[in-house]
Design a protein around this motif. Structure first.
Motif, PDB file in Angstrom:
ATOM      1  N   LYS A 173      -4.206 -10.655  80.491  1.00 43.48           N
ATOM      2  CA  LYS A 173      -3.468 -11.005  79.278  1.00 43.48           C
ATOM      3  C   LYS A 173      -4.131 -12.207  78.615  1.00 43.48           C
ATOM      4  N   GLU A 174      -4.450 -12.062  77.336  1.00 38.51           N
ATOM      5  CA  GLU A 174      -4.976 -13.166  76.533  1.00 38.51           C
ATOM      6  C   GLU A 174      -3.796 -13.770  75.798  1.00 38.51           C
ATOM      7  N   ARG A 175      -3.479 -15.006  76.094  1.00 39.26           N
ATOM      8  CA  ARG A 175      -2.314 -15.670  75.529  1.00 39.26           C
ATOM      9  C   ARG A 175      -2.776 -16.692  74.499  1.00 39.26           C
ATOM     10  N   ARG A 176      -2.310 -16.555  73.268  1.00 36.18           N
ATOM     11  CA  ARG A 176      -2.643 -17.504  72.195  1.00 36.18           C
ATOM     12  C   ARG A 176      -1.382 -18.236  71.788  1.00 36.18           C
ATOM     13  N   ASN A 177      -1.422 -19.549  71.924  1.00 30.39           N
ATOM     14  CA  ASN A 177      -0.277 -20.388  71.623  1.00 30.39           C
ATOM     15  C   ASN A 177      -0.796 -21.579  70.824  1.00 30.39           C
ATOM     16  N   SER A 178      -0.175 -21.871  69.705  1.00 31.21           N
ATOM     17  CA  SER A 178      -0.685 -22.941  68.844  1.00 31.21           C
ATOM     18  C   SER A 178      -0.599 -24.320  69.497  1.00 31.21           C
ATOM     19  N   GLN A 179       0.307 -24.507  70.443  1.00 32.84           N
ATOM     20  CA  GLN A 179       0.415 -25.794  71.118  1.00 32.84           C
ATOM     21  C   GLN A 179      -0.488 -25.897  72.340  1.00 32.84           C
ATOM     22  N   LEU A 180      -0.638 -24.804  73.070  1.00 34.07           N
ATOM     23  CA  LEU A 180      -1.419 -24.823  74.311  1.00 34.07           C
ATOM     24  C   LEU A 180      -2.820 -24.262  74.158  1.00 34.07           C
ATOM     25  N   GLY A 181      -3.107 -23.619  73.041  1.00 31.50           N
ATOM     26  CA  GLY A 181      -4.409 -23.002  72.838  1.00 31.50           C
ATOM     27  C   GLY A 181      -4.462 -21.614  73.453  1.00 31.50           C
ATOM     28  N   THR A 182      -5.665 -21.142  73.693  1.00 30.54           N
ATOM     29  CA  THR A 182      -5.864 -19.803  74.262  1.00 30.54           C
ATOM     30  C   THR A 182      -6.151 -19.928  75.749  1.00 30.54           C
ATOM     31  N   TYR A 183      -5.487 -19.079  76.535  1.00 29.77           N
ATOM     32  CA  TYR A 183      -5.775 -18.997  77.960  1.00 29.77           C
ATOM     33  C   TYR A 183      -5.552 -17.563  78.414  1.00 29.77           C
ATOM     34  N   TYR A 184      -5.998 -17.262  79.614  1.00 33.12           N
ATOM     35  CA  TYR A 184      -5.944 -15.898  80.140  1.00 33.12           C
ATOM     36  C   TYR A 184      -5.116 -15.862  81.410  1.00 33.12           C
ATOM     37  N   VAL A 185      -4.404 -14.760  81.604  1.00 32.34           N
ATOM     38  CA  VAL A 185      -3.569 -14.581  82.784  1.00 32.34           C
ATOM     39  C   VAL A 185      -3.997 -13.287  83.477  1.00 32.34           C
ATOM     40  N   ALA A 186      -4.371 -13.382  84.742  1.00 34.86           N
ATOM     41  CA  ALA A 186      -4.751 -12.204  85.527  1.00 34.86           C
ATOM     42  C   ALA A 186      -3.463 -11.480  85.938  1.00 34.86           C
ATOM     43  N   CYS A 187      -3.245 -10.295  85.391  1.00 36.96           N
ATOM     44  CA  CYS A 187      -2.007  -9.541  85.650  1.00 36.96           C
ATOM     45  C   CYS A 187      -2.168  -8.485  86.731  1.00 36.96           C
ATOM     46  N   GLY A 188      -3.381  -8.057  87.022  1.00 38.84           N
ATOM     47  CA  GLY A 188      -3.598  -7.052  88.051  1.00 38.84           C
ATOM     48  C   GLY A 188      -3.288  -5.650  87.569  1.00 38.84           C
ATOM     49  N   PRO A 189      -3.011  -4.725  88.506  1.00 41.17           N
ATOM     50  CA  PRO A 189      -2.753  -3.329  88.129  1.00 41.17           C
ATOM     51  C   PRO A 189      -1.339  -3.168  87.576  1.00 41.17           C
ATOM     52  N   LEU A 190      -1.240  -2.533  86.414  1.00 41.72           N
ATOM     53  CA  LEU A 190       0.050  -2.298  85.763  1.00 41.72           C
ATOM     54  C   LEU A 190       0.073  -0.908  85.150  1.00 41.72           C
ATOM     55  N   SER A 191       1.269  -0.387  84.967  1.00 43.51           N
ATOM     56  CA  SER A 191       1.424   0.855  84.205  1.00 43.51           C
ATOM     57  C   SER A 191       1.295   0.505  82.725  1.00 43.51           C
ATOM     58  N   LYS A 192       1.073   1.495  81.888  1.00 43.62           N
ATOM     59  CA  LYS A 192       0.968   1.238  80.447  1.00 43.62           C
ATOM     60  C   LYS A 192       2.271   0.661  79.899  1.00 43.62           C
ATOM     61  N   THR A 193       3.399   1.118  80.415  1.00 42.40           N
ATOM     62  CA  THR A 193       4.706   0.633  79.963  1.00 42.40           C
ATOM     63  C   THR A 193       4.874  -0.845  80.295  1.00 42.40           C
ATOM     64  N   ALA A 194       4.515  -1.224  81.515  1.00 37.71           N
ATOM     65  CA  ALA A 194       4.625  -2.628  81.927  1.00 37.71           C
ATOM     66  C   ALA A 194       3.671  -3.510  81.124  1.00 37.71           C
TER      67      ALA A 194
END
Length: 69
Positions: A9-30
């Motif tokens: 997940k690429e997270r863009r937040n105007s206060q914290l900037g851009t960072y990435y979160v490793a989410c692992g294996p997920l279904s398309k719905t999740a």
């Protein structure tokens, strides 16, 4: 049953900037549910295999990006 995709997940937040979160294996719905947020913007990047996923995480870390596990 289809194998699950691996997601970062690429997270863009105007206060914290851009960072990435490793989410692992997920279904398309999740994965679609994780794009919703109250503030900022999320983009889910999918990978067909764990090898591709881990390579992307390594390249992000090498580039100096913030990556959360």
């Amino acid at each position: 049953m289809k194998p699950k995709q691996w997601y970062i997940k690429e997270r863009r937040n105007s206060q914290l900037g851009t960072y990435y979160v490793a989410c692992g294996p997920l279904s398309k719905t999740a994965a679609k549910a994780k794009t919703r947020c109250l503030y900022g913007e999320n983009t889910m990047h999918s990978f067909a295999s764990e090898k591709e996923y881990n390579a992307k995480l390594a390249s992000l870390r090498e580039a100096g990006e913030r990556v959360q596990s």
